[in-house]
Design a protein around this motif. Sequence first.
Motif, short mmCIF file in Angstrom:
data_model
loop_
_atom_site.label_atom_id
_atom_site.label_comp_id
_atom_site.label_asym_id
_atom_site.label_seq_id
_atom_site.Cartn_x
_atom_site.Cartn_y
_atom_site.Cartn_z
N ARG A 191 -11.75 -5.80 -4.20
CA ARG A 191 -12.32 -5.09 -5.34
C ARG A 191 -11.57 -5.45 -6.62
NH1 ARG A 191 -12.21 -0.40 -2.08
NH2 ARG A 191 -10.58 0.48 -3.44
N SER B 228 -16.36 -4.31 0.67
CA SER B 228 -16.24 -3.49 -0.54
C SER B 228 -15.16 -2.42 -0.41
CB SER B 228 -17.58 -2.84 -0.88
OG SER B 228 -17.94 -1.89 0.12
N THR B 229 -14.72 -2.13 0.82
CA THR B 229 -13.64 -1.16 1.02
C THR B 229 -12.26 -1.79 0.87
OG1 THR B 229 -13.53 -1.52 3.43
CG2 THR B 229 -15.12 0.12 2.61
N SER B 230 -12.20 -3.11 0.67
CA SER B 230 -10.92 -3.81 0.53
C SER B 230 -10.42 -3.70 -0.90
CB SER B 230 -11.09 -5.28 0.94
OG SER B 230 -9.98 -6.04 0.53
N GLN B 231 -9.24 -3.15 -1.07
CA GLN B 231 -8.67 -3.03 -2.41
C GLN B 231 -8.39 -4.38 -3.06
OE1 GLN B 231 -8.33 -0.27 -4.29
NE2 GLN B 231 -7.66 -1.64 -5.93
N TRP C 137 0.82 -1.22 0.00
CA TRP C 137 0.00 0.00 0.00
C TRP C 137 0.85 1.26 0.00
CZ3 TRP C 137 -3.39 -2.14 4.55
CH2 TRP C 137 -4.24 -3.15 4.05
N LEU D 230 -20.66 -4.58 2.74
CA LEU D 230 -20.27 -3.17 2.67
C LEU D 230 -18.84 -2.96 3.17
CD1 LEU D 230 -23.57 -1.43 3.91
CD2 LEU D 230 -22.66 -1.48 1.57
N LEU D 231 -18.50 -3.63 4.27
CA LEU D 231 -17.13 -3.52 4.78
C LEU D 231 -16.14 -4.13 3.81
CD1 LEU D 231 -15.20 -2.82 7.11
CD2 LEU D 231 -15.70 -5.08 8.07
N PHE E 61 -8.64 -7.96 3.82
CA PHE E 61 -7.84 -6.81 3.41
C PHE E 61 -6.40 -7.14 3.03
CE2 PHE E 61 -11.26 -5.08 5.99
CZ PHE E 61 -11.70 -4.02 5.20
#
Length: 421
Positions: A260, A254-257, A148, A251-252, A210
């Motif tokens: 996605r 969906s914030t994981s790169q 990251w 929803l949680l 994540f």
Amino acid sequence: MSAVVPRYVSEEIASWNDRIAQAILSFGLATLGFFVLWSSAGTSIAMFFIVVACCLVPRRFVQLWPRRDRMVQIGLLLLAWIALRSFVGEGVNYASWRIVNHYHELLMLPVMWAVMRLAWRPQAFTNGLMLAGLIATAILFATALRAWYHLGGSYELQGHMEQAIVDRRISLGFGLSVCAFLIYEHARLGRLPRVPGYAGAALFAGAVLFACDARTGYVLVLALAGCAGYRAAPRKWRYQAVVALLVLGALLASTSQPLRTRFMDTVKVLQGAQPVNDSELSTTIRLEVLRNGLDVARDHWVLGTGWVAYQDAFRAIALARHPGQPELPGSQSVNPHNEYLLQLGAGGLPALLLFLAWLAWPMWRAARQRRLDRPWVGAAGCIAFAFAISALFNSVLLDFMEAHLYAALMGWMMARRLDRS
């Protein structure tokens, strides 16, 4: 004239024999828990120590063997069918013995059940498992943070461990998801302090979502989150809790790169795009071997090709679908990466029905359980559900790591079910 051994001497010998056996058994269980997520060699060494310990107290081990359990009986029937189909249909040779050995986890489950009841410290297994999970979680997050923030380099030892993590990402996705659920269950039941327990479960689940590039793990985290909501909510609110947790989890997630990225790559391949990176190539191969597995199952669903002949049948189907193009993605694979298709294609309808019954029995038992003093019946059903989902995307019973972890965990939970602890 033979000497008469005083009774107190024989009791002392038996006592020391038990102590030595239990020390070896505790070491073997802890080693098994630590290595089962990422090392087949370490797992085999651990199983050797467990077998040695059982040989020191054979009578007690035999007494604790779960003869009457339906899941054990179904699993042994499936193993017998695999052996019969291989030895009678394909001959008694090294290849047949190797195939039967690949499914020895069907025998390992009742062995581990008896071992967990025999052991004075069966928690040594879960302690080793959680330690391995913590190490894997730390390495996953460390690797993700460097990616990251574009940090360079790693120590040589850490680099080797990171490569092992990458190679075992599917096994780790399954293992860490299950570990998160077990920690949650311990906290919910008061076996662990609730706040640290729930935080630990969230940490393990977060590592999968994540920091772990494993699509099966993503699905399992959401599935086991739904199971956790079902088990924690009051009876009349169970289904609402499952839906709410699945929505919140999605929803949680969906914030994981990484999630996605994998999702978008999968969508592109399903829309017919040519693969341009490793993720899209992996999806392309998955779809290709799934189609090949469906074709083999359609042509040999009655009694199957046999496990030895399955590879040739699978390769022939792949080449027939793309004549003259053996270099296409998936054409060289001989595994559908789906345990249901593998059982149906190799062993026919009898193998598939036995495998389904083996998976379904702990879930059916969990659905019927109403006794509050045996909570691990429900937990075992949830783990079986997770294993059944994994079987849609991987040959989990054929694969070494997932099958060994599942057999050991089910043995541990079944022993706790009988002991009401």
